[in-house]
Design a protein around this motif. Structure first.
Motif, short mmCIF file in Angstrom:
data_model
loop_
_atom_site.label_atom_id
_atom_site.label_comp_id
_atom_site.label_asym_id
_atom_site.label_seq_id
_atom_site.Cartn_x
_atom_site.Cartn_y
_atom_site.Cartn_z
N ILE A 115 47.17 -12.58 11.26
CA ILE A 115 47.53 -14.00 11.16
C ILE A 115 47.96 -14.37 9.74
N TYR A 116 47.46 -13.62 8.74
CA TYR A 116 47.80 -13.93 7.35
C TYR A 116 49.16 -13.37 6.92
N THR A 130 42.63 -19.39 3.48
CA THR A 130 44.03 -19.13 3.15
C THR A 130 44.95 -19.67 4.25
N CYS A 132 47.85 -20.11 6.86
CA CYS A 132 48.46 -19.10 7.75
C CYS A 132 49.76 -19.64 8.36
N TYR A 133 50.81 -19.66 7.57
CA TYR A 133 52.06 -20.23 8.07
C TYR A 133 53.24 -19.29 7.94
N GLN A 134 53.01 -18.00 7.95
CA GLN A 134 54.09 -17.04 7.76
C GLN A 134 54.90 -16.86 9.04
N ASN A 139 51.52 -13.29 13.06
CA ASN A 139 51.04 -14.65 12.82
C ASN A 139 51.15 -15.48 14.09
N GLN A 143 48.00 -17.04 16.13
CA GLN A 143 47.91 -18.50 16.23
C GLN A 143 47.73 -18.93 17.68
N ARG A 163 38.52 -12.60 13.11
CA ARG A 163 39.76 -12.04 12.57
C ARG A 163 39.49 -10.63 12.05
N ASN A 223 36.50 -13.71 8.77
CA ASN A 223 37.20 -12.46 8.48
C ASN A 223 36.23 -11.30 8.69
N GLN A 271 47.11 -7.17 2.30
CA GLN A 271 46.09 -8.05 2.90
C GLN A 271 44.80 -7.94 2.07
#
Length: 298
Positions: A115-116, A130, A132-134, A139, A143, A163, A223, A271
């Motif tokens: 997701i990151y 952090t 998560c909009y990549q 991702n 999501q 995660r 995580n 990561q």
């Protein structure tokens, strides 16, 4: 507890059930194979979630189901399969929880550190907070997966999103595929080797699931990674030492992208993640640092 588990026959699920059985819990496992039987009276099999109209009889749900992500090239058809195998079943579980008068008090649902995406290389480590909009497939997949699980959240049901990083055990997962290569002396760094890998031993992963199951104050994103991520080149050195073989080969980034296609992100993405919330909740890792022993002992 009476626990419903999806993905209970997989690499993580089998070890999890083995540990939980010692505490006299009862399990209902969602399985595909109708010929699969169990002599253990604590284990019941079901073959479809359509067998349930609600989940009133369960204290907790652990959702680990999902098509293996690395096994096949990510064609559009395979991407749909990866999404459906995770999101469809998670949506159904949330629907059943919401249809319950006395729903399970805990819903632990899988996700992944994909997701990151590819995190900026930095002196700092990244945590659950952090953003998560990549714009990448992993991702998007995670999501959708997490959103499906969060539909079950209420004042009666807490939801924990797991995660997961790369899980190491010589008995399965990525390491089972990698070990024969290194034992032949054909190992080596991938790409620049500078990218951080967020990893976790299988026994820590299983114990962390049990920790969340038992701790009613835990909810939200976690995580599932060790506190000390390693660069790929360091992973390469430790594994080569573990099997007492050289590991001088190097696969350039362009070759990985050519051979693996879009899947190359799983080994090339940086990561640099830590398990801030697990540590804050008091979880103690048995394998906080990557050592040769993790590669050799289950």
């Amino acid at each position: 507890m009476n626990i419903l588990i999806t993905g209970g026959t997989g690499f993580i699920g089998t070890e999890l059930i083995k540990k939980l059985k010692s505490e006299n819990h009862h399990f209902t496992l969602l399985v595909r194979n109708k010929d699969k039987k169990s002599d253990d009276k604590r284990i019941t099999h079901c073959y479809s979630l359509d067998e349930f109209s609600d989940l009133n009889d369960f204290d907790a749900v652990i959702n680990l189901a999902g098509e293996p992500i690395f096994d096949k090239r990510w064609t559009e058809q395979q991407k749909r399969k990866l999404i459906e195998s995770r999101v469809k079943i998670t949506n159904k579980l949330s629907e059943l929880i919401n249809a319950s008068v006395n729903p399970p008090h805990t819903f632990l649902s899988g996700s992944a550190i994909g997701i990151y995406g590819d995190l900026p290389k930095s002196a700092n480590f990244y945590t659950e907070s952090t953003a998560c909009y990549q714009d990448c497939f992993t991702n998007y997949l995670c999501q959708q997966w997490e959103a499906a699980a969060l539909k079950a959240e209420s004042d009666k049901t807490r939801v924990c999103l797991i995660r997961t990083g790369t899980v190491f055990s010589p008995e399965g997962g990525a390491l089972k595929k990698i070990l024969p290569i290194y034992r032949c002396g054909l190992g080596g760094k991938l790409g620049s080797g500078k990218q951080y890998w967020a990893w976790i031993s299988r026994r820590d992963h299983v114990q962390a699931v049990i920790f969340l199951l038992k701790n009613a104050n835990c909810s939200g994103v976690y995580n599932f990674v060790a506190p000390n991520p390693v660069r790929n080149e360091e992973f390469n050195r430790i594994l080569a030492n573990a099997v007492n073989r050289p590991a001088f080969f190097a696969v350039p980034e362009f070759a990985l992208k050519l051979g693996l296609g879009e899947r190359a992100c799983l080994v090339l993405d940086n990561q640099q993640l830590i398990p801030e919330k697990l540590l804050a909740a008091g979880f103690e890792f048995q394998d906080p640092i990557l050592t040769e022993n993790i590669f050799l002992n289950p």
